[in-house]
Design a protein around this motif. Sequence first.
Motif, PDB file in Angstrom:
ATOM      1  N   VAL A 164       0.846  -1.196   0.000  1.00  0.00           N
ATOM      2  CA  VAL A 164       0.000   0.000   0.000  1.00  0.00           C
ATOM      3  C   VAL A 164       0.882   1.246   0.000  1.00  0.00           C
ATOM      4  O   VAL A 164       1.822   1.353   0.792  1.00  0.00           O
ATOM      5  N   HIS A 165       0.553   2.171  -0.903  1.00  0.00           N
ATOM      6  CA  HIS A 165       1.307   3.423  -1.005  1.00  0.00           C
ATOM      7  C   HIS A 165       0.336   4.596  -0.957  1.00  0.00           C
ATOM      8  O   HIS A 165      -0.746   4.558  -1.557  1.00  0.00           O
ATOM      9  N   SER A 166       0.747   5.634  -0.269  1.00  0.00           N
ATOM     10  CA  SER A 166      -0.023   6.873  -0.217  1.00  0.00           C
ATOM     11  C   SER A 166       0.955   8.039  -0.110  1.00  0.00           C
ATOM     12  O   SER A 166       2.177   7.840  -0.066  1.00  0.00           O
ATOM     13  N   SER A 167       0.426   9.243  -0.083  1.00  0.00           N
ATOM     14  CA  SER A 167       1.299  10.407   0.012  1.00  0.00           C
ATOM     15  C   SER A 167       2.063  10.427   1.333  1.00  0.00           C
ATOM     16  O   SER A 167       3.174  10.945   1.412  1.00  0.00           O
ATOM     17  N   LYS A 168       1.482   9.830   2.374  1.00  0.00           N
ATOM     18  CA  LYS A 168       2.121   9.810   3.689  1.00  0.00           C
ATOM     19  C   LYS A 168       2.921   8.534   3.914  1.00  0.00           C
ATOM     20  O   LYS A 168       3.966   8.553   4.549  1.00  0.00           O
ATOM     21  N   LYS A 169       2.433   7.406   3.399  1.00  0.00           N
ATOM     22  CA  LYS A 169       3.076   6.117   3.620  1.00  0.00           C
ATOM     23  C   LYS A 169       3.789   5.664   2.348  1.00  0.00           C
ATOM     24  O   LYS A 169       3.162   5.488   1.310  1.00  0.00           O
ATOM     25  N   ASN A 170       5.099   5.483   2.413  1.00  0.00           N
ATOM     26  CA  ASN A 170       5.954   4.990   1.334  1.00  0.00           C
ATOM     27  C   ASN A 170       6.120   5.979   0.180  1.00  0.00           C
ATOM     28  O   ASN A 170       7.073   5.891  -0.579  1.00  0.00           O
ATOM     29  N   GLY A 171       5.191   6.898  -0.017  1.00  0.00           N
ATOM     30  CA  GLY A 171       5.307   7.874  -1.093  1.00  0.00           C
ATOM     31  C   GLY A 171       4.935   7.294  -2.441  1.00  0.00           C
ATOM     32  O   GLY A 171       5.211   6.121  -2.729  1.00  0.00           O
ATOM     33  N   CYS A 172       4.295   8.090  -3.280  1.00  0.00           N
ATOM     34  CA  CYS A 172       3.897   7.636  -4.613  1.00  0.00           C
ATOM     35  C   CYS A 172       3.498   8.851  -5.439  1.00  0.00           C
ATOM     36  O   CYS A 172       3.476   9.983  -4.955  1.00  0.00           O
ATOM     37  N   GLY A 173       3.169   8.601  -6.702  1.00  0.00           N
ATOM     38  CA  GLY A 173       2.728   9.654  -7.596  1.00  0.00           C
ATOM     39  C   GLY A 173       1.322  10.119  -7.274  1.00  0.00           C
ATOM     40  O   GLY A 173       0.662   9.591  -6.369  1.00  0.00           O
ATOM     41  N   PRO A 174       0.807  11.102  -8.014  1.00  0.00           N
ATOM     42  CA  PRO A 174      -0.494  11.696  -7.685  1.00  0.00           C
ATOM     43  C   PRO A 174      -1.708  10.886  -8.140  1.00  0.00           C
ATOM     44  O   PRO A 174      -2.827  11.180  -7.718  1.00  0.00           O
ATOM     45  N   SER A 175      -1.508   9.864  -8.990  1.00  0.00           N
ATOM     46  CA  SER A 175      -2.649   9.145  -9.552  1.00  0.00           C
ATOM     47  C   SER A 175      -2.989   7.905  -8.733  1.00  0.00           C
ATOM     48  O   SER A 175      -2.088   7.186  -8.278  1.00  0.00           O
ATOM     49  N   PRO A 176      -4.281   7.605  -8.541  1.00  0.00           N
ATOM     50  CA  PRO A 176      -4.678   6.353  -7.865  1.00  0.00           C
ATOM     51  C   PRO A 176      -4.510   5.161  -8.799  1.00  0.00           C
ATOM     52  O   PRO A 176      -4.632   5.283 -10.018  1.00  0.00           O
ATOM     53  N   GLY A 177      -4.228   3.998  -8.217  1.00  0.00           N
ATOM     54  CA  GLY A 177      -4.054   2.791  -9.020  1.00  0.00           C
ATOM     55  C   GLY A 177      -4.140   1.537  -8.187  1.00  0.00           C
ATOM     56  O   GLY A 177      -3.917   1.560  -6.959  1.00  0.00           O
ATOM     57  N   LEU A 178      -4.460   0.431  -8.853  1.00  0.00           N
ATOM     58  CA  LEU A 178      -4.582  -0.869  -8.189  1.00  0.00           C
ATOM     59  C   LEU A 178      -4.164  -1.947  -9.181  1.00  0.00           C
ATOM     60  O   LEU A 178      -4.743  -2.058 -10.263  1.00  0.00           O
ATOM     61  N   SER A 179      -3.159  -2.716  -8.838  1.00  0.00           N
ATOM     62  CA  SER A 179      -2.646  -3.743  -9.746  1.00  0.00           C
ATOM     63  C   SER A 179      -2.264  -4.992  -8.966  1.00  0.00           C
ATOM     64  O   SER A 179      -2.035  -4.945  -7.747  1.00  0.00           O
ATOM     65  N   LEU A 180      -2.174  -6.105  -9.685  1.00  0.00           N
ATOM     66  CA  LEU A 180      -1.881  -7.400  -9.080  1.00  0.00           C
ATOM     67  C   LEU A 180      -0.998  -8.210 -10.016  1.00  0.00           C
ATOM     68  O   LEU A 180      -1.282  -8.310 -11.212  1.00  0.00           O
TER      69      LEU A 180
END
Length: 386
Positions: free
Chosen positions: A246-262
């Motif tokens: 799990v990535h968010s702006s506060k946890k681990n950091g990520c880009g601005p777009s939402p996404g879900l992959s497997l």
Amino acid sequence: MSSKKKQKTAATLGALRFEDGAVQFRQRLVCSILSHRPLLIKNIRSDDLEAPGLRDYEASFLRLLDSMTNGTNVEINNTGTQLRFKPGILLGGNIEHECTLSRNIGWFLEGILPLAPFGKEDLEVTLTGITDGTCHVDPSPDYLAATTLPLMQKFGIGIDLEESPPPRIRVITRGAAPKGQGCVEFFCPIEKELQPLDFIEIGKFKRVRGTCVSTRIPPSSAARVAHSAKGLLHRLLPDVWIHTDVHSSKKNGCGPSPGLSLWMAAETTEGVQICAETCMDYQAQRGSDLPEDVGTRGAAMLLEEIRKGGCIDTSCQSLALLWMCLGPEDVARIRLGTLSRYTIASLRLYKDVFGVEFKIKADHVDKTVIMSCLGTGFRNMAKKST
């Protein structure tokens, strides 16, 4: 010199010419560099009146190849419908490249993988752009790490740990489509020559491992994907583990777009690893693609890939066959499942460029084929002999 030898010499030294546009664009450029033969491609989307010529991601891939080599000369006409490519010498080293947002980082990474072991120095590339959310078009870096890194070791790339570390693909920052802002590091040691491949035993499937990646969406969505995928796979195997990343702006950091992959990988008792991946379509209407649908679809895609048979994924077929062509002058064998159209086109390209023909033996029991060929004895002359 006989007429046959003259024809063969002329074919070896002559330029590669294609008049069917941007078909197999990356593959043709790679073959041009490995064979040291100039390349001419005509009619690149010449029928497209609104946007003829090269796309931005193809031009970006040319810049990436230019940064990896020394002496490469690229000529493009005014409309972009004709490309002249004179290959240089592979250097390797540390390279940073910003990928366009029209394609995934995996598209660029997949293109340079065949060249990675044949530079003057170990290759270390840092790519920025989209890492997730476009798996229906391009492979993700996680998928390439799960499929190509084990294949590299089968060819002897990076197995000498005393000389250099093994190849790796590491996602530094997640960046889902369409805005990206992700970062991926790829490292590959250089090799003098490849080892002959003998990879025909599949074995029995014993376990499934996978990871569900989510960016800027609730963590429960990733758990729902994993639960749905395990629900289908537990009917066949008890040993199924799917982790959530799990990535968010506060946890681990990520880009601005939402996404879900497997992505998931099924492993066998003989070391075969079959992978599949799926993702939530960012262009689809919100709520039309539930996390449960993503998990079930990913498990079904993995089972379909297993049903096709073979020792590697469908997407890795062309890469494995290319390295078999570049192997030592010895017989190399591999068991493949259903051949894709891209693989069939690649076989024709390898015959034209390297003069290598594959022998295909059908196995009617497993409904697979055993591909074998005699390598060309390609050697990396830039690497010093020890």
